[in-house]
Design an enzyme around this catalytic site. Structure first.
Site, short mmCIF file in Angstrom:
data_model
loop_
_atom_site.label_atom_id
_atom_site.label_comp_id
_atom_site.label_asym_id
_atom_site.label_seq_id
_atom_site.Cartn_x
_atom_site.Cartn_y
_atom_site.Cartn_z
CD GLU A 43 -39.57 19.35 -3.96
OE1 GLU A 43 -38.74 19.41 -4.92
OE2 GLU A 43 -39.37 19.51 -2.58
CG ASP A 98 -38.57 29.63 -8.25
OD1 ASP A 98 -38.89 30.43 -7.52
OD2 ASP A 98 -37.66 29.28 -8.59
CG ASP A 103 -28.56 22.56 -2.75
OD1 ASP A 103 -27.62 22.82 -2.12
OD2 ASP A 103 -28.74 22.00 -3.64
CB THR A 144 -37.21 15.76 6.92
OG1 THR A 144 -35.84 16.06 6.98
CG2 THR A 144 -37.91 16.69 7.28
#
Length: 215
Positions: free
Chosen positions: A73, A100, A123, A194
């Protein structure tokens, strides 16, 4: 280490953002970051790409103590919150990497070593000009697949219908992956809900699950 080619110009799948840190987050980063940090060379069974605030990740690791989890993360408050959860729950099988995920897969995860990779509610980058930033695109999928052991699972979830269809097309086209289901998978009971999923439910958006294994 990698056996998978990557583009010469790397486009990140996220926008770097620090976010607001509370006092308890500063405390967690100061006290716990080194204690629970991933050390390259440590064995990993389950890799979670984009663990968010970490609640679901901590719950999965607690329910699966025989496997070693690594949460990746880049959002600092999420990293700090997960560190607090690891300490509070006494989890010895969960480590954190604030890097990353694609760089980590290339440099620090051996080929054929992972039992599972989780990509939950990444995303969606809905604008066409941003699709290259999506995590589930052919060259990134090839890298993930290369790091899975035979029979290892790539489990994705999204509440974006357009991205779900693009994921299905991309994963079906990968020659080394096999869909465990005919199209989308049923939602497994073992996957915790989540915060992104709760938001989707509140807004009336269905979620889509995809489960592919390395053939």
């Amino acid at each position: 280490m990698t056996t998978v080619d990557r583009p010469l110009r790397i486009v990140r799948t996220y926008h770097p953002r620090r976010g607001r840190l509370s006092g308890r987050h500063f405390d967690a980063l100061e006290r716990l970051a080194q204690r629970y940090a991933f050390v390259p060379g440590e064995p990993v069974d389950v890799l979670e790409i984009g663990s968010g605030m970490g609640d679901a990740t901590a719950e999965m690791a607690a329910a699966d103590p025989d496997r070693r989890y690594l949460a990746v993360e880049v959002h600092t408050p999420g990293v700090a919150n997960l560190l607090r959860l690891i300490e509070a729950r006494g989890l010895s099988n969960l480590r954190v990497a604030a890097v990353d995920a694609i760089d980590l897969l290339h440099a620090d995860i051996p080929a054929g070593s992972l039992a599972a990779v989780h990509v939950f509610f990444p995303d969606p980058w809905p604008k066409a000009r941003h699709h290259k930033r999506r995590l589930i695109v052919p060259w990134r999928v090839a890298l993930v697949r290369d790091r899975l052991r035979g029979g290892g699972l790539l489990h994705c979830a999204t509440d974006d219908a357009g991205y779900a269809l693009a994921m299905l097309e991309t994963l079906d086209a990968d020659p080394g992956l096999r869909n465990r289901f005919d199209g989308f998978a049923p939602r497994p009971d073992h996957r915790p809900v989540t915060k992104f999923e709760l938001r989707a439910v509140r807004d009336g958006r269905p979620s889509f699950e995809l489960m592919y294994e390395r053939a």
